[in-house]
Design an enzyme around this catalytic site. Sequence first.
Site, PDB file in Angstrom:
ATOM      1  N   CYS A 159      31.316  65.109  59.035  1.00  5.06           N
ATOM      2  CA  CYS A 159      30.438  65.708  59.613  1.00  5.06           C
ATOM      3  C   CYS A 159      30.786  65.823  60.897  1.00  5.06           C
ATOM      4  O   CYS A 159      30.927  65.427  61.976  1.00  5.06           O
ATOM      5  CB  CYS A 159      29.148  64.843  59.629  1.00  5.06           C
ATOM      6  SG  CYS A 159      27.765  65.400  60.395  1.00  5.06           S
ATOM      7  N   CYS A 205      28.322  65.375  63.811  1.00  7.86           N
ATOM      8  CA  CYS A 205      28.392  64.128  64.192  1.00  7.86           C
ATOM      9  C   CYS A 205      29.630  63.800  64.855  1.00  7.86           C
ATOM     10  O   CYS A 205      29.620  63.154  66.312  1.00  7.86           O
ATOM     11  CB  CYS A 205      28.167  63.347  63.018  1.00  7.86           C
ATOM     12  SG  CYS A 205      26.985  63.396  61.856  1.00  7.86           S
ATOM     13  N   ASP A 206      30.847  64.208  64.342  1.00  3.84           N
ATOM     14  CA  ASP A 206      32.030  63.695  64.910  1.00  3.84           C
ATOM     15  C   ASP A 206      33.063  64.547  65.643  1.00  3.84           C
ATOM     16  O   ASP A 206      33.978  64.254  66.241  1.00  3.84           O
ATOM     17  CB  ASP A 206      32.944  63.044  63.888  1.00  3.84           C
ATOM     18  CG  ASP A 206      31.993  61.905  63.211  1.00  3.84           C
ATOM     19  OD1 ASP A 206      31.254  61.255  63.964  1.00  3.84           O
ATOM     20  OD2 ASP A 206      32.259  61.612  62.048  1.00  3.84           O
TER      21      ASP A 206
HETATM   22  P1  FAD Z   1      20.513  58.307  52.987  1.00  2.36           P
HETATM   23  O1  FAD Z   1      20.792  57.726  54.456  1.00  2.36           O
HETATM   24  O2  FAD Z   1      21.640  58.908  52.186  1.00  2.36           O
HETATM   25  O3  FAD Z   1      19.691  57.241  52.410  1.00  2.36           O
HETATM   26  C1  FAD Z   1      19.487  57.393  50.965  1.00  2.36           C
HETATM   27  C2  FAD Z   1      18.848  55.959  50.622  1.00  2.36           C
HETATM   28  O4  FAD Z   1      18.264  56.142  49.050  1.00  2.36           O
HETATM   29  C3  FAD Z   1      19.386  54.546  50.241  1.00  2.36           C
HETATM   30  O5  FAD Z   1      18.732  53.763  50.812  1.00  2.36           O
HETATM   31  C4  FAD Z   1      20.144  54.882  49.309  1.00  2.36           C
HETATM   32  O6  FAD Z   1      20.545  53.232  48.899  1.00  2.36           O
HETATM   33  C5  FAD Z   1      19.058  55.161  48.292  1.00  2.36           C
HETATM   34  N1  FAD Z   1      19.226  55.564  46.972  1.00  2.36           N
HETATM   35  C6  FAD Z   1      19.981  56.569  46.554  1.00  2.36           C
HETATM   36  N2  FAD Z   1      19.987  56.798  45.296  1.00  2.36           N
HETATM   37  C7  FAD Z   1      18.936  55.831  44.747  1.00  2.36           C
HETATM   38  C8  FAD Z   1      18.280  55.307  43.476  1.00  2.36           C
HETATM   39  N3  FAD Z   1      18.580  56.051  42.345  1.00  2.36           N
HETATM   40  N4  FAD Z   1      17.416  54.379  43.489  1.00  2.36           N
HETATM   41  C9  FAD Z   1      17.146  53.841  44.470  1.00  2.36           C
HETATM   42  N5  FAD Z   1      17.682  53.964  45.798  1.00  2.36           N
HETATM   43  C10 FAD Z   1      18.460  54.981  45.930  1.00  2.36           C
HETATM   44  N6  FAD Z   1      24.094  61.965  61.072  1.00  2.36           N
HETATM   45  C11 FAD Z   1      23.775  61.960  62.207  1.00  2.36           C
HETATM   46  O7  FAD Z   1      22.758  62.596  62.689  1.00  2.36           O
HETATM   47  N7  FAD Z   1      24.587  61.567  63.249  1.00  2.36           N
HETATM   48  C12 FAD Z   1      25.684  61.044  62.821  1.00  2.36           C
HETATM   49  O8  FAD Z   1      26.516  60.792  64.004  1.00  2.36           O
HETATM   50  C13 FAD Z   1      26.091  60.815  61.490  1.00  2.36           C
HETATM   51  N8  FAD Z   1      27.398  60.391  61.133  1.00  2.36           N
HETATM   52  C14 FAD Z   1      27.510  60.130  59.789  1.00  2.36           C
HETATM   53  C15 FAD Z   1      28.651  59.609  59.375  1.00  2.36           C
HETATM   54  C16 FAD Z   1      28.994  59.413  58.110  1.00  2.36           C
HETATM   55  C17 FAD Z   1      30.283  58.744  57.560  1.00  2.36           C
HETATM   56  C18 FAD Z   1      28.153  59.907  57.011  1.00  2.36           C
HETATM   57  C19 FAD Z   1      28.164  59.573  55.720  1.00  2.36           C
HETATM   58  C20 FAD Z   1      26.812  60.585  57.616  1.00  2.36           C
HETATM   59  C21 FAD Z   1      26.627  60.801  58.796  1.00  2.36           C
HETATM   60  N9  FAD Z   1      25.381  61.456  59.417  1.00  2.36           N
HETATM   61  C22 FAD Z   1      25.122  61.462  60.619  1.00  2.36           C
HETATM   62  C23 FAD Z   1      24.583  62.053  58.214  1.00  2.36           C
HETATM   63  C24 FAD Z   1      23.160  60.957  58.058  1.00  2.36           C
HETATM   64  O9  FAD Z   1      23.717  59.773  58.000  1.00  2.36           O
HETATM   65  C25 FAD Z   1      22.509  61.434  56.979  1.00  2.36           C
HETATM   66  O10 FAD Z   1      22.002  62.680  57.085  1.00  2.36           O
HETATM   67  C26 FAD Z   1      21.189  60.452  56.743  1.00  2.36           C
HETATM   68  O11 FAD Z   1      21.509  59.377  56.698  1.00  2.36           O
HETATM   69  C27 FAD Z   1      20.350  60.934  55.565  1.00  2.36           C
HETATM   70  O12 FAD Z   1      19.146  60.185  55.578  1.00  2.36           O
HETATM   71  P2  FAD Z   1      18.417  60.095  54.113  1.00  2.36           P
HETATM   72  O13 FAD Z   1      17.462  58.963  54.555  1.00  2.36           O
HETATM   73  O14 FAD Z   1      17.780  61.417  53.879  1.00  2.36           O
HETATM   74  O15 FAD Z   1      19.631  59.678  53.089  1.00  2.36           O
END
Ligand code: FAD
Length: 310
Positions: free
Chosen positions: A134, A137-138
């Site tokens: 990302c 982010c990084d």
């Molecule tokens: P997610 O965080 O992906 O959460 C999805 C949820 O759904 C989880 O609980 C998962 O277990 C659940 N799930 C998925 N499929 C199913 C299913 N079929 N049944 C039940 N549960 C399910 N963003 C920033 O703003 N700053 C940063 O510094 C940053 N660093 C990052 C570093 C890394 C290594 C990564 C991978 C991402 C980073 N991001 C960062 C991006 C950020 O983490 C995401 O944009 C954010 O977490 C998205 O939130 P979300 O709730 O949409 O999804």
Amino acid sequence: PYDMLIVGAGPAGAAAAVYAARKGLRVGLVADRFGGQTLDTLGIENFISVNHTEGPQFARALENHVREYPVDVMAGLRAAQLDGAGEPGALATVTLDNGGQLKARSLVLATGARWRELGVPGEAEYRNKGVAYCPHCDGPLFKGQRVAVVGGGNSGVEAAIDLAGIVKEVTLLEFAPNLKADDVLVKKLQSLPNVTILTHVQTQEVVGQNGKVSGLRYLHRETGESVTLALEGIFVQIGLVPNTEWLKGTLELSRYGEIVVDAKGATSLPGVFAAGDCTTVPFKQIIIATGDGAKAALGAFDALMRMPNP
Ligand code: FAD
């Protein structure tokens, strides 16, 4: 049945749960991993008002906040199938992969996304130790250093242009003979003095030393020559995959598999809302997913108000 069932407990699902619970609704939250992608994150420095935190700590804070409210948290469970309500006011059913079924008057889908990985030696070992996914982010962590961006589609070329303004040198690597990004982006990239573009190359290995990335080995596909670039960072930009495989055929998905949502988070199914990285919302970030989760919960609440009483 729940008034609102939320699937996913990353930033989007957690925010939706807090907003829904504060409306006095009966709320269920089912998720595979509480915290989602933030569990895999090292430092977080762009969640406004929190100068610095670590991913697992952020994930715990999300969970603590949700558990302040009477939300029925079901962690460690995966949703496998969705059956929409059919008509407004009827119940939607989510079937879990253990066969259990949950029923609700409204749903917020917040299952997030995952970065597509290169699958080469060294990638997993040096993840968060030079291998990043990302740029928002990084990127700043590599100020003044040498980085590579793997992937010559729009996201890779955008990342390279973005990083060129922060780091010392950027090398962009594309597997195909040509970059696949929009012309205007490619022209912009070509105009930058600290960017090198390599096409028709295959990334073969992330090379490390003393516990962090020190290089990237690639194969020139035409000549068969193998080259190692010395650098400090590698941004993998070969796609972000939404966790929506289980929804195929039930509601409208974009060609990238994202759930298509409107300005209130409504999907193509009545009473079903979605938020965060699994949707068409542009820019996948924690702060955006959090706001999006709040918005979808309010959108679903708005829809509930218009439904006949159960
Ligand atoms: P997610 O965080 O992906 O959460 C999805 C949820 O759904 C989880 O609980 C998962 O277990 C659940 N799930 C998925 N499929 C199913 C299913 N079929 N049944 C039940 N549960 C399910 N963003 C920033 O703003 N700053 C940063 O510094 C940053 N660093 C990052 C570093 C890394 C290594 C990564 C991978 C991402 C980073 N991001 C960062 C991006 C950020 O983490 C995401 O944009 C954010 O977490 C998205 O939130 P979300 O709730 O949409 O999804």
